[in-house]
Design an enzyme around this catalytic site. Structure first.
Site, PDB file in Angstrom:
ATOM      1  N   ARG A  24       0.824  -1.218  -0.033  1.00  0.00           N
ATOM      2  CA  ARG A  24      -0.158   0.014  -0.013  1.00  0.00           C
ATOM      3  C   ARG A  24       0.887   1.346   0.064  1.00  0.00           C
ATOM      4  O   ARG A  24       1.742   1.318   0.795  1.00  0.00           O
ATOM      5  CB  ARG A  24      -0.849   0.120   1.330  1.00  0.00           C
ATOM      6  CG  ARG A  24      -1.526   1.432   1.391  1.00  0.00           C
ATOM      7  CD  ARG A  24      -2.736   1.512   0.464  1.00  0.00           C
ATOM      8  NE  ARG A  24      -3.178   2.924   0.632  1.00  0.00           N
ATOM      9  CZ  ARG A  24      -4.147   3.403   1.280  1.00  0.00           C
ATOM     10  NH1 ARG A  24      -4.475   2.431   2.379  1.00  0.00           N
ATOM     11  NH2 ARG A  24      -4.741   4.721   1.069  1.00  0.00           N
ATOM     12  N   GLY A  25       0.514   2.004  -0.857  1.00  0.00           N
ATOM     13  CA  GLY A  25       1.237   3.574  -0.852  1.00  0.00           C
ATOM     14  C   GLY A  25       2.263   3.682  -1.984  1.00  0.00           C
ATOM     15  O   GLY A  25       3.129   3.030  -2.143  1.00  0.00           O
ATOM     16  N   ARG A  29       5.913   1.735  -3.404  1.00  0.00           N
ATOM     17  CA  ARG A  29       5.934   1.458  -4.454  1.00  0.00           C
ATOM     18  C   ARG A  29       7.478   2.066  -5.059  1.00  0.00           C
ATOM     19  O   ARG A  29       8.019   1.293  -5.768  1.00  0.00           O
ATOM     20  CB  ARG A  29       4.829   2.185  -5.360  1.00  0.00           C
ATOM     21  CG  ARG A  29       5.152   1.619  -6.773  1.00  0.00           C
ATOM     22  CD  ARG A  29       3.928   2.297  -7.792  1.00  0.00           C
ATOM     23  NE  ARG A  29       4.097   3.712  -7.443  1.00  0.00           N
ATOM     24  CZ  ARG A  29       3.191   4.662  -7.718  1.00  0.00           C
ATOM     25  NH1 ARG A  29       2.023   4.463  -7.920  1.00  0.00           N
ATOM     26  NH2 ARG A  29       3.668   6.113  -7.903  1.00  0.00           N
ATOM     27  N   GLY A  56     -10.405   0.424  -6.139  1.00  0.00           N
ATOM     28  CA  GLY A  56     -11.809   0.628  -5.347  1.00  0.00           C
ATOM     29  C   GLY A  56     -11.845   0.055  -4.088  1.00  0.00           C
ATOM     30  O   GLY A  56     -10.777  -0.217  -3.497  1.00  0.00           O
ATOM     31  N   GLU A  90      -7.104  -8.295  -0.594  1.00  0.00           N
ATOM     32  CA  GLU A  90      -5.721  -8.979  -1.137  1.00  0.00           C
ATOM     33  C   GLU A  90      -5.442 -10.052   0.120  1.00  0.00           C
ATOM     34  O   GLU A  90      -5.096 -11.249  -0.234  1.00  0.00           O
ATOM     35  CB  GLU A  90      -4.766  -8.100  -1.448  1.00  0.00           C
ATOM     36  CG  GLU A  90      -4.825  -7.311  -2.742  1.00  0.00           C
ATOM     37  CD  GLU A  90      -3.666  -6.589  -3.034  1.00  0.00           C
ATOM     38  OE1 GLU A  90      -3.561  -5.807  -4.337  1.00  0.00           O
ATOM     39  OE2 GLU A  90      -2.668  -6.343  -2.299  1.00  0.00           O
TER      40      GLU A  90
END
Length: 268
Positions: A24-25, A29, A56, A90
């Protein structure tokens, strides 16, 4: 003639990717994830991280299939991870594949405590509080707990890094290897005394047969002349200082070896 019972073969899952990465984020990344994927690529390991699709609340069917068709899932637990419904989806799918298909799962605790993930405390407890009453909250909590209890990696301190440190200090003692410690956003005294975050991280290893070797290596390293980001101020300055220091020491070593070689030849 007796009828023979038919055996229905189990069709193996077609693996599309070696590794699926859940994160996340943008910061993750652009930094940690980019280095991880580069290292995987260097070993010819095909990875997938859905950083180019619109998110989403719920993960798509195609993404669920991608997770299922991966041999390994790496979950990068960060402070922002539990606040994303997408990441929770996920995680839920990954742990289902772990249970149903035996998929390997490797948790990475990136600047978060494994106990906070396991018990949903700290930032994980705060983030999940917004989902209390959601029909899947218990599924998500159970997934966090199970994932945190798997063998993984902690960015704050890992046994691999500790063993590496011990070996480095052994080479210094045995072969005179030059060691340059760099204190990156940490207090050297915390390394030396194993206090603060270092003390908290090492607490999980109390009773381990190598704990005293790790502590001695940390203390010895912290007492060497090195570089502290808090003193240099900027990362670019720190890097320039480290490179200049290394070049200077390599030059000194080379000169010393050349002198020793010339002296030996003269003696002959």
């Amino acid at each position: 003639m007796a009828s023979s019972s038919s055996i229905i073969p189990i069709t193996p899952i077609q693996r599309k990717y070696d590794v699926f990465i859940s994160f996340r984020g943008r910061h993750i990344r652009d930094n940690f994830l980019s280095h991880l994927r580069s290292a995987l690529f260097g070993e010819k390991i095909v990875s997938f991280a859905e950083d180019n699709i619109r998110r989403g609340d719920d993960i798509s069917k195609s993404l669920r299939r991608t997770i299922k068709e991966s041999q390994i899932s790496i979950i990068i637990f960060s402070k922002k991870y539990p606040s994303s419904r997408w990441c929770l989806g996920e995680l839920e799918k990954i742990m289902k594949c772990n249970k149903k298909n035996g998929q390997f799962v490797i948790p990475v605790f990136l600047k978060v405590k494994p106990t906070d993930v396991e018990n949903q405390t700290g930032c994980f407890g705060q983030a999940l509080a917004q989902y209390e009453g959601h029909p899947k909250i218990q599924i998500w909590r159970a997934a966090f707990t199970k994932a945190a209890n798997l063998a993984g990696w902690d960015s704050e301190v890992t046994r691999w890094c500790l063993d590496e440190l011990v070996r480095i200090m052994e080479c210094r003692k045995e072969n005179g290897q030059i060691v340059i410690p760099v204190f990156y956003k940490v207090d050297p005294s915390h390394v030396r005394k194993q206090s603060g975050p270092f003390g908290q991280a090492l607490a999980q290893y109390e009773g381990h047969p190598r704990i005293h070797k790790w502590r001695d290596a940390l203390t010895e390293t912290a007492n060497l002349s090195g570089w502290d980001l808090r003193v240099t101020g900027h990362e670019a300055t720190l890097i320039e200082s480290i490179v200049a220091d290394a070049l200077g020491k390599l030059s000194d070593t080379s000169s010393s070896r050349n002198y020793s070689k010339a002296y030996t030849q003269d003696r002959k």
